[in-house]
Motif scaffolding. Structure first.
Motif: not given
Length: 360
Positions: A4-7, A232-239, A292-294, A340-354
């Motif tokens: 799943g993805v939390t947005i 850039d991709e995971i910093g907001p959630m880690a923080a 969790c956003a930026f 993931p961070a909002m700005a890079t969400a699509r790239r991060n999640l597509k990478d994980f999916a693929d």
């Protein structure tokens, strides 16, 4: 294992839910925090009207900011748009209340809130206390297209403490927890929820759902875990873990939840918060900025390998991440949900999916 993805919901970016369905994710959760994001239910309505397979729900809805009947009717409305693929994540409101300088809902009130929710979402009449009086309430037009409770909405309770866990066992269909759970802790939590279920004459089903909230980033060959791209991709959630530790410390002085390998980092972060420009009674506003956003630039230095590892970040090569997932599945987790961070969400999640989901 479900994925799943939390947005962090921004109403103008509702198409991200459509993209997640196309990527192959099983579930999409809309975070609910009124001082930070767009309204979760408005975004879910747009997502429901424009998807056909992916399960949709709140991640998690905030009990203290809405009356139980309001929450029930809001998610039942989404269930009318996405019948049978809607769920309700619900919690006491750690972040949503803290960003207003308020405490989360107390355990006793939360338990009764869940009792009312469960009855209404199963199309039942229930006694509802409000303002010192209690009255029997029910949805008056359940068959006229306003809501859908013919297909009950599963309730996934965000719970860690023993009282919340017992309430989850009594009235929930699943539990939401953080990524950095040990096998022993998960087992202890399950035993507590089973005791809560038994107290009201329930037996938890074998498929009782456990979703774990965290984050992930697939490393490129030779890339370090703390590269600029990863942060850039995971910093907001880690923080967000630092924000959580800080709130507990302000409330009780307790630092027992601070990860052992992050003790030095925690001391540095605490010193950082003491030097914030806002006065102590408003400091929560700055601590939760970007939550969790930026990632505010001044917090970037706190995203270390120790923080990532101790908060359960799924950061590594595809093979390393798959090994982490196998371990979590063996521990009994039903779903991994990523934020993931909002700005890079699509790239991060597509990478994980693929690179991960496609091979899992």
């Amino acid at each position: 294992m479900k994925f799943g993805v939390t947005i962090a919901p921004r109403v103008s970016d509702w198409r991200l839910f459509v993209d997640l369905e196309e990527m192959g994710y099983d579930c999409a959760w809309a975070a609910d925090s009124q001082m930070i994001y767009s309204d979760a239910y408005a975004v879910l309505a747009l997502a429901a009207a424009n998807t056909s397979r992916i399960r949709l729900g709140t991640g998690v809805s905030v009990a203290p900011t809405r009356l139980a009947p309001v929450t029930a009717h809001s998610i039942a409305t989404i269930n009318q748009l996405a019948p049978g693929r809607t769920f309700l994540g619900i919690g006491t409101g750690h972040t949503a209340m803290r960003v207003m300088g308020k405490d989360p809902m107390k355990a006793g009130a939360f338990r009764d809130y869940l009792r009312v929710l469960r009855a209404l979402l199963h199309g039942e009449e229930v006694d509802y206390p409000l303002g010192g009086e209690s009255h029997d309430i029910r949805f008056l037009h359940p068959k006229d297209g306003f809501i859908n409770v013919a297909e009950p909405v599963p309730i996934y309770v965000a719970a860690d403490g023993p009282l919340a866990l017992k309430a989850a066992g009594a009235y929930g269909d699943g539990r939401v927890c953080s990524h950095n759970q040990t096998r022993a802790r998960l087992q202890k939590s399950m035993e507590t929820m089973q005791a809560g279920a038994a107290a009201v004459g329930r037996t938890l089903p074998a498929d009782f759902y456990t979703a774990s909230l965290g984050y992930a980033c697939v490393l490129e060959p030779g890339e370090k875990i703390t590269s600029d791209r990863v942060i850039d991709e995971i910093g907001p959630m880690a923080a967000a873990s630092l924000h959580y530790w800080w709130e507990l410390y302000q409330m009780t002085g307790d630092t027992s939840t601070v990860a052992g390998r992050c003790r030095n980092l925690w001391a540095e972060y605490l010193d950082f918060t003491e030097k914030m420009e806002l006065p102590p009674n408003k400091r929560f506003q700055q601590v939760h900025l970007g939550h969790c956003a930026f990632l505010p630039p001044e917090e970037r230095r706190f995203i270390t390998e120790d923080l990532i590892r101790s908060t359960g970040g799924l950061v590594g090569t595809p093979d390393e991440i798959i090994d982490m997932l196998r371990e979590r599945e063996a521990m009994g987790l039903s779903e991994i949900t990523l934020l993931p961070a909002m700005a890079t969400a699509r790239r991060n999640l597509k990478d994980f999916a693929d690179k991960v989901i496609a091979r899992y």
